[in-house]
Scaffold this active site. Structure first.
Site, PDB file in Angstrom:
ATOM      1  N   PHE A 149       2.869  10.142   3.099  1.00  0.00           N
ATOM      2  CA  PHE A 149       3.185  10.962   4.278  1.00  0.00           C
ATOM      3  C   PHE A 149       3.837  12.285   3.915  1.00  0.00           C
ATOM      4  O   PHE A 149       3.808  13.227   4.708  1.00  0.00           O
ATOM      5  CB  PHE A 149       4.113  10.184   5.234  1.00  0.00           C
ATOM      6  CG  PHE A 149       5.564  10.249   4.841  1.00  0.00           C
ATOM      7  CD1 PHE A 149       6.364  11.308   5.264  1.00  0.00           C
ATOM      8  CD2 PHE A 149       6.137   9.277   4.024  1.00  0.00           C
ATOM      9  CE1 PHE A 149       7.701  11.396   4.885  1.00  0.00           C
ATOM     10  CE2 PHE A 149       7.464   9.354   3.636  1.00  0.00           C
ATOM     11  CZ  PHE A 149       8.249  10.417   4.067  1.00  0.00           C
ATOM     12  N   LYS A 173      -8.104   8.295   2.475  1.00  0.00           N
ATOM     13  CA  LYS A 173      -7.334   7.433   3.379  1.00  0.00           C
ATOM     14  C   LYS A 173      -5.920   8.020   3.396  1.00  0.00           C
ATOM     15  O   LYS A 173      -5.080   7.709   2.559  1.00  0.00           O
ATOM     16  CB  LYS A 173      -7.329   5.988   2.842  1.00  0.00           C
ATOM     17  CG  LYS A 173      -7.125   4.894   3.879  1.00  0.00           C
ATOM     18  CD  LYS A 173      -5.869   5.041   4.716  1.00  0.00           C
ATOM     19  CE  LYS A 173      -4.613   4.594   3.998  1.00  0.00           C
ATOM     20  NZ  LYS A 173      -3.379   4.925   4.769  1.00  0.00           N
ATOM     21  N   GLU A 176      -0.908   7.021   7.535  1.00  0.00           N
ATOM     22  CA  GLU A 176      -1.067   6.807   8.976  1.00  0.00           C
ATOM     23  C   GLU A 176       0.086   7.431   9.763  1.00  0.00           C
ATOM     24  O   GLU A 176       0.066   7.469  10.983  1.00  0.00           O
ATOM     25  CB  GLU A 176      -1.207   5.308   9.303  1.00  0.00           C
ATOM     26  CG  GLU A 176      -0.022   4.423   8.920  1.00  0.00           C
ATOM     27  CD  GLU A 176      -0.066   3.929   7.473  1.00  0.00           C
ATOM     28  OE1 GLU A 176      -0.359   4.743   6.565  1.00  0.00           O
ATOM     29  OE2 GLU A 176       0.213   2.740   7.245  1.00  0.00           O
ATOM     30  N   ARG A 177       1.110   7.966   9.030  1.00  0.00           N
ATOM     31  CA  ARG A 177       2.248   8.550   9.748  1.00  0.00           C
ATOM     32  C   ARG A 177       1.996  10.004  10.131  1.00  0.00           C
ATOM     33  O   ARG A 177       2.570  10.496  11.100  1.00  0.00           O
ATOM     34  CB  ARG A 177       3.510   8.436   8.882  1.00  0.00           C
ATOM     35  CG  ARG A 177       4.029   7.014   8.885  1.00  0.00           C
ATOM     36  CD  ARG A 177       5.227   6.868   8.011  1.00  0.00           C
ATOM     37  NE  ARG A 177       4.934   5.988   6.884  1.00  0.00           N
ATOM     38  CZ  ARG A 177       5.717   5.815   5.844  1.00  0.00           C
ATOM     39  NH1 ARG A 177       6.855   6.463   5.770  1.00  0.00           N
ATOM     40  NH2 ARG A 177       5.383   4.994   4.884  1.00  0.00           N
ATOM     41  N   SER A 226       4.667   5.031  -2.833  1.00  0.00           N
ATOM     42  CA  SER A 226       5.820   4.337  -3.406  1.00  0.00           C
ATOM     43  C   SER A 226       5.383   3.433  -4.570  1.00  0.00           C
ATOM     44  O   SER A 226       4.227   3.009  -4.645  1.00  0.00           O
ATOM     45  CB  SER A 226       6.514   3.518  -2.322  1.00  0.00           C
ATOM     46  OG  SER A 226       5.591   2.593  -1.782  1.00  0.00           O
ATOM     47  N   CYS A 281       8.985  13.698  -3.860  1.00  0.00           N
ATOM     48  CA  CYS A 281       9.032  12.891  -5.090  1.00  0.00           C
ATOM     49  C   CYS A 281       9.675  13.676  -6.222  1.00  0.00           C
ATOM     50  O   CYS A 281      10.053  13.112  -7.227  1.00  0.00           O
ATOM     51  CB  CYS A 281       7.642  12.435  -5.487  1.00  0.00           C
ATOM     52  SG  CYS A 281       6.620  13.777  -6.058  1.00  0.00           S
ATOM     53  N   GLU A 384      15.296   4.491  -4.873  1.00  0.00           N
ATOM     54  CA  GLU A 384      14.872   5.797  -4.339  1.00  0.00           C
ATOM     55  C   GLU A 384      15.255   5.824  -2.856  1.00  0.00           C
ATOM     56  O   GLU A 384      14.749   5.020  -2.058  1.00  0.00           O
ATOM     57  CB  GLU A 384      13.353   5.959  -4.485  1.00  0.00           C
ATOM     58  CG  GLU A 384      12.857   7.293  -3.964  1.00  0.00           C
ATOM     59  CD  GLU A 384      11.343   7.442  -4.033  1.00  0.00           C
ATOM     60  OE1 GLU A 384      10.632   6.482  -3.696  1.00  0.00           O
ATOM     61  OE2 GLU A 384      10.880   8.529  -4.420  1.00  0.00           O
TER      62      GLU A 384
HETATM   63  P1  NAD Z   1       3.775   4.416   0.833  1.00  0.00           P
HETATM   64  O1  NAD Z   1       3.652   3.732  -0.477  1.00  0.00           O
HETATM   65  O2  NAD Z   1       4.439   3.709   1.946  1.00  0.00           O
HETATM   66  O3  NAD Z   1       2.317   4.814   1.394  1.00  0.00           O
HETATM   67  C1  NAD Z   1       1.386   5.510   0.610  1.00  0.00           C
HETATM   68  C2  NAD Z   1      -0.016   5.110   1.038  1.00  0.00           C
HETATM   69  O4  NAD Z   1      -0.198   3.709   0.787  1.00  0.00           O
HETATM   70  C3  NAD Z   1      -0.296   5.347   2.518  1.00  0.00           C
HETATM   71  O5  NAD Z   1      -1.595   5.873   2.656  1.00  0.00           O
HETATM   72  C4  NAD Z   1      -0.182   3.959   3.120  1.00  0.00           C
HETATM   73  O6  NAD Z   1      -1.025   3.784   4.236  1.00  0.00           O
HETATM   74  C5  NAD Z   1      -0.607   3.054   1.992  1.00  0.00           C
HETATM   75  N1  NAD Z   1       0.060   1.734   2.046  1.00  0.00           N
HETATM   76  C6  NAD Z   1       1.297   1.478   2.503  1.00  0.00           C
HETATM   77  N2  NAD Z   1       1.576   0.167   2.397  1.00  0.00           N
HETATM   78  C7  NAD Z   1       0.489  -0.413   1.854  1.00  0.00           C
HETATM   79  C8  NAD Z   1       0.178  -1.764   1.483  1.00  0.00           C
HETATM   80  N3  NAD Z   1       1.040  -2.757   1.660  1.00  0.00           N
HETATM   81  N4  NAD Z   1      -1.029  -2.006   0.937  1.00  0.00           N
HETATM   82  C9  NAD Z   1      -1.910  -1.001   0.748  1.00  0.00           C
HETATM   83  N5  NAD Z   1      -1.667   0.282   1.081  1.00  0.00           N
HETATM   84  C10 NAD Z   1      -0.475   0.580   1.623  1.00  0.00           C
HETATM   85  O7  NAD Z   1       4.467   5.831   0.531  1.00  0.00           O
HETATM   86  P2  NAD Z   1       4.990   6.899   1.583  1.00  0.00           P
HETATM   87  O8  NAD Z   1       6.224   6.379   2.235  1.00  0.00           O
HETATM   88  O9  NAD Z   1       3.883   7.373   2.422  1.00  0.00           O
HETATM   89  O10 NAD Z   1       5.385   8.099   0.600  1.00  0.00           O
HETATM   90  C11 NAD Z   1       6.629   8.202  -0.026  1.00  0.00           C
HETATM   91  C12 NAD Z   1       6.578   7.695  -1.454  1.00  0.00           C
HETATM   92  O11 NAD Z   1       5.588   8.421  -2.184  1.00  0.00           O
HETATM   93  C13 NAD Z   1       7.872   7.920  -2.204  1.00  0.00           C
HETATM   94  O12 NAD Z   1       8.124   6.791  -2.992  1.00  0.00           O
HETATM   95  C14 NAD Z   1       7.578   9.135  -3.082  1.00  0.00           C
HETATM   96  O13 NAD Z   1       8.366   9.234  -4.237  1.00  0.00           O
HETATM   97  C15 NAD Z   1       6.146   8.893  -3.412  1.00  0.00           C
HETATM   98  N6  NAD Z   1       5.485  10.108  -3.839  1.00  0.00           N
HETATM   99  C16 NAD Z   1       5.153  10.226  -5.148  1.00  0.00           C
HETATM  100  C17 NAD Z   1       4.550  11.383  -5.610  1.00  0.00           C
HETATM  101  C18 NAD Z   1       4.168  11.519  -7.046  1.00  0.00           C
HETATM  102  O14 NAD Z   1       3.364  12.392  -7.369  1.00  0.00           O
HETATM  103  N7  NAD Z   1       4.699  10.694  -7.931  1.00  0.00           N
HETATM  104  C19 NAD Z   1       4.266  12.414  -4.706  1.00  0.00           C
HETATM  105  C20 NAD Z   1       4.600  12.256  -3.364  1.00  0.00           C
HETATM  106  C21 NAD Z   1       5.210  11.089  -2.939  1.00  0.00           C
END
Ligand code: NAD
Length: 499
Positions: A149, A173, A176-177, A226, A281, A384
């Protein structure tokens, strides 16, 4: 209530699963739209249509593909304000920060316009007698990206621009937020001339993600989000024989040496720690001053700066430093962790609890927090937080400070502030973290370098954007060719004469 769609075969398409997720306006704490959550059948149909469109796209010469990206850059610039407004409305970040989100994606698109050069392969003349050898980079087919998101414009573009430039079809994909901007980007790609079906946006949750991971046509998956989800996707995608790269969470340390310019360090920490409400991140979430005297000076400089931070909705314009966090659940999680820091004995030097903004009482605003005397065993250090919370861990020596960063499970970004070149050089060389700043707090590499963390922040071999992206989205084929010798003279065009 606005009902969002998927983007399939060049058009907005309503969801058919009957399942939806709420999309909030975090500044108001109100649901502003509903996004459809795709079923496995919807995802599989989108992949099948992408597979049908991909061969013609791969057969289009790379320069023509690049020209579509060139046009897309023009359209991004044309619609910058519109994109930023939609982004801020769903995400909560300020308008200048939302434009930065679009801009940092746009720069990767610009890099991908150089695809013809990056794809042109290698050639060895006369590798053996009469033998030439050449290697070419070929598209994988249908590939997918699953994005978070916090950068709803930048990260989708980091994924689809290089994948498309290489001749792949792409299934996006998004989170969804905040799904509106990814849908707008797909529409702009169509306007730029991308053939229908080559870029499909399928909104959804775990069901859509699992369908991507299990779909045999999908050749590669790029994920950002994450760490627990990154680990899950890496494992399941690899087990299904796909090429997978996953980028996860972070806990970025900034080391402040006694010789650092303390005003510069404090300014850097405030921007890097609280910008975008800490939902980056590459945010700095841990300050590590070396020596108690340095720590005391730093805290003294930080407190007034943190207290002066202006928190508000994006509609307040440039007069806001950061906006709300993305959801009520995110806010509750940050509050829980802050309380754990207090309970476990850290000093709350700036207390942002019970923050409330007049007229926006239901918004997901979190006041700025500054912790001092944080220790390694505390939850606020290990986890985090992804909120406007900066933790200070006091180290007694440079070795202790670098050891802290090296021992942490995450390895996304880090920084050191010092005037001493030798210390900076030693830090850059030894640290086991993917992106390093020297007197630069958020060292996000530019588009033509690569972006990626180490340890639990990155799974897979290749980074995002830069030359690595062209390796990730292609496979190499090497041809060894020998042609039998023949008559080289060819036709005679001058009148034959006797020797
Ligand atoms: P998230 O892991 O909740 O969601 C990321 C994606 O995974 C979304 O598209 C979501 O729909 C999907 N998802 C969520 N739960 C799932 C599940 N149980 N099974 C399959 N798919 C699932 O992350 P977020 O809250 O959207 O983003 C924040 C996180 O992203 C933080 O941890 C941040 O550090 C990380 N991030 C990392 C980088 C990097 O380059 N390392 C860059 C940006 C964000």
């Amino acid at each position: 209530m606005q009902e969002l769609t998927h983007y399939i075969n060049g058009a907005m398409v309503e969801g058919t699963s009957g399942r939806f997720a709420d999309v909030y306006n975090p500044a108001l704490g109100e649901v502003q739209a509903q996004v459809p959550l795709a079923s496995k059948a919807e995802l599989d149909a989108a992949v099948a249509a992408a597979a049908a469109a991909q061969p013609a796209w791969a057969a289009t010469n790379p320069q023509k593909r690049a020209r579509i990206l060139m046009k897309f850059v023009d359209l991004l610039n044309r619609d910058m304000d519109k994109l930023a407004e939609a982004l801020s409305r769903e995400h909560g970040k300020t308008l200048p920060d939302a434009k930065g989100d679009v801009q940092r994606g746009l720069e990767v698109v610009e890099f991908c316009i150089g695809a013809p050069h990056l794809l042109k392969g290698e050639f060895t003349d006369s590798a053996g007698p009469g033998i030439d050898m050449y290697s070419m980079r070929q598209a994988l087919g249908v590939v997918a990206g699953i994005t978070p998101f916090n950068f709803p414009a930048m990260i989708p573009m980091w994924k689809f621009a290089p994948a498309l430039a290489c001749g792949n079809a792409f299934i996006l994909k998004p989170s969804e937020r905040d799904p509106s901007v990814p849908l707008m980007l797909a529409e702009l790609m169509t306007e730029a001339g991308l053939p229908d079906g080559v870029l499909q946006v399928v909104n959804g949750d775990k069901e859509a993600v699992d369908a991507i991971l299990d779909n045999e046509t999908v050749q590669a998956v790029g994920f950002v989000g994450s760490t627990p989800i990154a680990a899950y996707i890496y494992e399941r995608g690899c087990a299904n024989g796909k090429r997978v790269q996953c980028f996860g969470g972070a806990k970025n340390h900034m080391i402040i040496m006694p010789d650092a310019d303390m005003d510069q360090a404090a300014d850097a920490l405030v921007g890097a720690g609280y910008g975008a409400a800490g939902e980056r991140c590459m945010a700095i979430s841990v300050a590590v001053p070396v020596g108690d005297e340095t720590a005391d000076r730093l805290i003294e400089k930080l407190i007034p700066r943190v207290e002066a931070l202006k928190v508000g909705p994006y509609t307040a314009g440039d007069d806001v430093d950061y906006g709300p966090v993305v959801t009520g659940a995110a806010k509750a999680n940050i509050e829980r962790l802050v309380q754990s820091g207090v309970d476990q004995g850290a000093t709350l030097a700036v207390d942002g609890r019970d923050y409330s903004l007049q007229g926006y009482e239901d918004g997901y605003f979190v006041g700025p927090h500054l912790f001092d005397n944080v220790t390694k065993d505390m939850d606020i250090y290990k986890t985090e937080i992804f909120g406007p919370v900066l933790s200070t861990v006091r180290a007694q020596s440079y070795e202790e400070a670098i050891g802290l960063a090296m021992d942490h499970e995450y390895g996304n970004g880090t920084a050191i502030f010092t005037r001493d070149g030798d210390t900076a050089r030693d830090f850059a060389k030894r640290i086991n973290i993917g992106m390093v700043g020297i007197n630069v707090p958020i060292p996000v590499p530019l588009a033509y370098h690569t972006f990626g963390g180490w340890k639990k922040s990155g799974f897979g071999d290749l980074n995002q954007h830069g030359p690595d992206a062209f390796k990730f989205y292609t496979r190499t084929k090497t041809v060894t060719a020998r042609w039998p010798s023949g008559i080289k003279e060819g036709g005679e065009f001058s009148i034959p004469v006797m020797e």
